[in-house]
Write an enzyme that holds these catalytic residues in place. Sequence first.
Site, PDB file in Angstrom:
ATOM      1  N   ASP A  59       0.851  -1.130  -0.012  1.00  0.00           N
ATOM      2  CA  ASP A  59       0.081   0.192   0.095  1.00  0.00           C
ATOM      3  C   ASP A  59       0.789   1.133   0.061  1.00  0.00           C
ATOM      4  O   ASP A  59       1.773   1.246   0.876  1.00  0.00           O
ATOM      5  CB  ASP A  59      -0.704  -0.163   1.423  1.00  0.00           C
ATOM      6  N   SER A  65      -2.858  15.052 -12.935  1.00  0.00           N
ATOM      7  CA  SER A  65      -4.227  15.011 -13.706  1.00  0.00           C
ATOM      8  C   SER A  65      -4.765  16.425 -14.330  1.00  0.00           C
ATOM      9  O   SER A  65      -4.041  17.470 -13.704  1.00  0.00           O
ATOM     10  CB  SER A  65      -5.447  14.398 -12.838  1.00  0.00           C
ATOM     11  N   TYR A  99     -10.256  15.221  -4.567  1.00  0.00           N
ATOM     12  CA  TYR A  99      -9.100  14.483  -5.457  1.00  0.00           C
ATOM     13  C   TYR A  99      -8.401  15.578  -6.137  1.00  0.00           C
ATOM     14  O   TYR A  99      -6.920  15.421  -6.311  1.00  0.00           O
ATOM     15  CB  TYR A  99      -9.923  13.676  -6.409  1.00  0.00           C
ATOM     16  N   LYS A 145      -4.312  16.155  -6.553  1.00  0.00           N
ATOM     17  CA  LYS A 145      -3.299  16.247  -7.555  1.00  0.00           C
ATOM     18  C   LYS A 145      -2.833  17.482  -7.844  1.00  0.00           C
ATOM     19  O   LYS A 145      -1.678  17.772  -8.232  1.00  0.00           O
ATOM     20  CB  LYS A 145      -4.244  15.922  -8.942  1.00  0.00           C
TER      21      LYS A 145
HETATM   22  N1  LIG Z   1      -8.567   7.126 -15.116  1.00  0.00           N
HETATM   23  C1  LIG Z   1      -8.347   8.729 -15.556  1.00  0.00           C
HETATM   24  O1  LIG Z   1      -9.248   9.338 -16.378  1.00  0.00           O
HETATM   25  C2  LIG Z   1      -7.218   9.508 -14.926  1.00  0.00           C
HETATM   26  C3  LIG Z   1      -7.092  10.862 -15.104  1.00  0.00           C
HETATM   27  C4  LIG Z   1      -6.146  11.355 -14.735  1.00  0.00           C
HETATM   28  C5  LIG Z   1      -5.115  11.059 -13.835  1.00  0.00           C
HETATM   29  N2  LIG Z   1      -5.514   9.738 -13.530  1.00  0.00           N
HETATM   30  C6  LIG Z   1      -4.318   9.046 -12.471  1.00  0.00           C
HETATM   31  O2  LIG Z   1      -3.705   8.135 -13.137  1.00  0.00           O
HETATM   32  C7  LIG Z   1      -3.417   6.973 -12.082  1.00  0.00           C
HETATM   33  C8  LIG Z   1      -3.967   5.738 -12.596  1.00  0.00           C
HETATM   34  O3  LIG Z   1      -5.273   5.644 -12.616  1.00  0.00           O
HETATM   35  P1  LIG Z   1      -6.271   4.374 -13.331  1.00  0.00           P
HETATM   36  O4  LIG Z   1      -7.463   5.276 -14.358  1.00  0.00           O
HETATM   37  O5  LIG Z   1      -5.475   3.431 -13.941  1.00  0.00           O
HETATM   38  O6  LIG Z   1      -6.941   4.025 -12.108  1.00  0.00           O
HETATM   39  P2  LIG Z   1      -7.432   2.463 -11.821  1.00  0.00           P
HETATM   40  O7  LIG Z   1      -8.472   2.581 -10.609  1.00  0.00           O
HETATM   41  O8  LIG Z   1      -8.154   1.881 -13.068  1.00  0.00           O
HETATM   42  O9  LIG Z   1      -5.937   1.635 -11.266  1.00  0.00           O
HETATM   43  C9  LIG Z   1      -5.155   2.162 -10.041  1.00  0.00           C
HETATM   44  C10 LIG Z   1      -4.355   1.159  -9.643  1.00  0.00           C
HETATM   45  O10 LIG Z   1      -3.920   1.770  -8.190  1.00  0.00           O
HETATM   46  C11 LIG Z   1      -4.045   0.541  -7.195  1.00  0.00           C
HETATM   47  N3  LIG Z   1      -3.830   1.415  -6.043  1.00  0.00           N
HETATM   48  C12 LIG Z   1      -4.714   2.125  -5.570  1.00  0.00           C
HETATM   49  N4  LIG Z   1      -4.486   2.535  -4.461  1.00  0.00           N
HETATM   50  C13 LIG Z   1      -3.396   1.945  -3.860  1.00  0.00           C
HETATM   51  C14 LIG Z   1      -2.537   1.912  -2.949  1.00  0.00           C
HETATM   52  N5  LIG Z   1      -2.792   2.590  -1.855  1.00  0.00           N
HETATM   53  N6  LIG Z   1      -1.249   1.334  -2.779  1.00  0.00           N
HETATM   54  C15 LIG Z   1      -1.148   0.385  -4.012  1.00  0.00           C
HETATM   55  N7  LIG Z   1      -1.783   0.354  -5.222  1.00  0.00           N
HETATM   56  C16 LIG Z   1      -2.924   1.165  -4.947  1.00  0.00           C
HETATM   57  C17 LIG Z   1      -5.137  -0.069  -7.602  1.00  0.00           C
HETATM   58  O11 LIG Z   1      -5.377  -1.308  -6.977  1.00  0.00           O
HETATM   59  C18 LIG Z   1      -5.371  -0.022  -9.095  1.00  0.00           C
HETATM   60  O12 LIG Z   1      -4.540  -1.261  -9.530  1.00  0.00           O
HETATM   61  C19 LIG Z   1      -4.086   7.681 -10.835  1.00  0.00           C
HETATM   62  O13 LIG Z   1      -3.063   8.290 -10.015  1.00  0.00           O
HETATM   63  C20 LIG Z   1      -5.143   8.433 -11.254  1.00  0.00           C
HETATM   64  O14 LIG Z   1      -5.543   9.559 -10.358  1.00  0.00           O
HETATM   65  C21 LIG Z   1      -6.445   8.851 -14.113  1.00  0.00           C
END
Ligand SMILES: NC(=O)c1ccc[n+]([C@@H]2O[C@H](COP(=O)([O-])OP(=O)(O)OC[C@H]3O[C@@H](n4cnc5c(N)ncnc54)[C@H](O)[C@@H]3O)[C@@H](O)[C@H]2O)c1
Length: 260
Positions: A63, A143, A156, A160
């Site tokens: 984590d 983000s 959130y 970011k």
């Molecule tokens: N999806 C979007 O539109 C988007 C846009 C901008 C930024 N982001 C950022 O990109 C990153 C990845 O997003 P995503 O869309 O792939 O999300 P997702 O939820 O599909 O995947 C996130 C992964 O991180 C893991 N995770 C979460 N908390 C954790 C912790 N405390 N310790 C270890 N692992 C942990 C989860 O198990 C999961 O496998 C994030 O930081 C998110 O904020 C996503």
Amino acid sequence: MKILDGKVALVTGAAQGIGRAIALRLAREGADIAILDMDNAKMKAVADEVQSLGRKSTTFKADISGRDEVYAAIDHTENALGGFDIMVNNAGIAQVQPIADVTAKEAEQILKVNIEGVLWGIQAAAKKFHDRKQKGKIINAASIAGHDGFPMLGVYSATKFAVRALTQSAAQEYASDGITVNSYSPGIVGTDMWVEIDRRFAEITGAKVGETYKKYVDGIALGRAQTPEDVAAFVAFLAGPDSDYMTGQSPIIDGGIVYR
Ligand SMILES: NC(=O)c1ccc[n+]([C@@H]2O[C@H](COP(=O)([O-])OP(=O)(O)OC[C@H]3O[C@@H](n4cnc5c(N)ncnc54)[C@H](O)[C@@H]3O)[C@@H](O)[C@H]2O)c1
């Protein structure tokens, strides 16, 4: 010769979504990959995909909000893969809640994962690069919500913005060690995170399931949602030598939503 031949990268949150795409893209560019996440079975599947690309891989269940766990993950990466060159602090969580309704528990959880998780990742990676007397690249997930505050996504967005702040400070503090620190700022990426964001918007606003995601995607100038691979392409640039003169930046790659 590929741009990341001989390099080792640790990608957090790489069991799915953007992190998985980053792991696979960096492997295609020649890097061996350590995968950190919380689900062993999903991590194993991505590790197998990395190996099928001809690269070494290892997994570490942790984590990121636990400082010691992040340090242990980096030690594991070095021991298992014989080096450590690139840290991608990708893992993060979303939270859809009007500011009026945010509870202390919810605020604590997202601040711990999205801010402390990145803080420990930066700190532990820089310490390892220093101990190994080598340069390194640290890459963080920001983000578009780290550039503009979005309604229902206030906390959130705050986390970011904080990632950008940590990126700027760390870039300056570690520059003399030959470490660069940058972030990527995606827009609307079709991952499980957005499935959950959309579901929560439906719950709170009464919108139909799928409606909020469609509304946001319809607003993208380039006319489609971002793919995890779109994000991974930019992260490969940040991990490779072409970004050597760049540090402290968090560029927006979002298909045209937020303009800076
Ligand atoms: N999806 C979007 O539109 C988007 C846009 C901008 C930024 N982001 C950022 O990109 C990153 C990845 O997003 P995503 O869309 O792939 O999300 P997702 O939820 O599909 O995947 C996130 C992964 O991180 C893991 N995770 C979460 N908390 C954790 C912790 N405390 N310790 C270890 N692992 C942990 C989860 O198990 C999961 O496998 C994030 O930081 C998110 O904020 C996503």
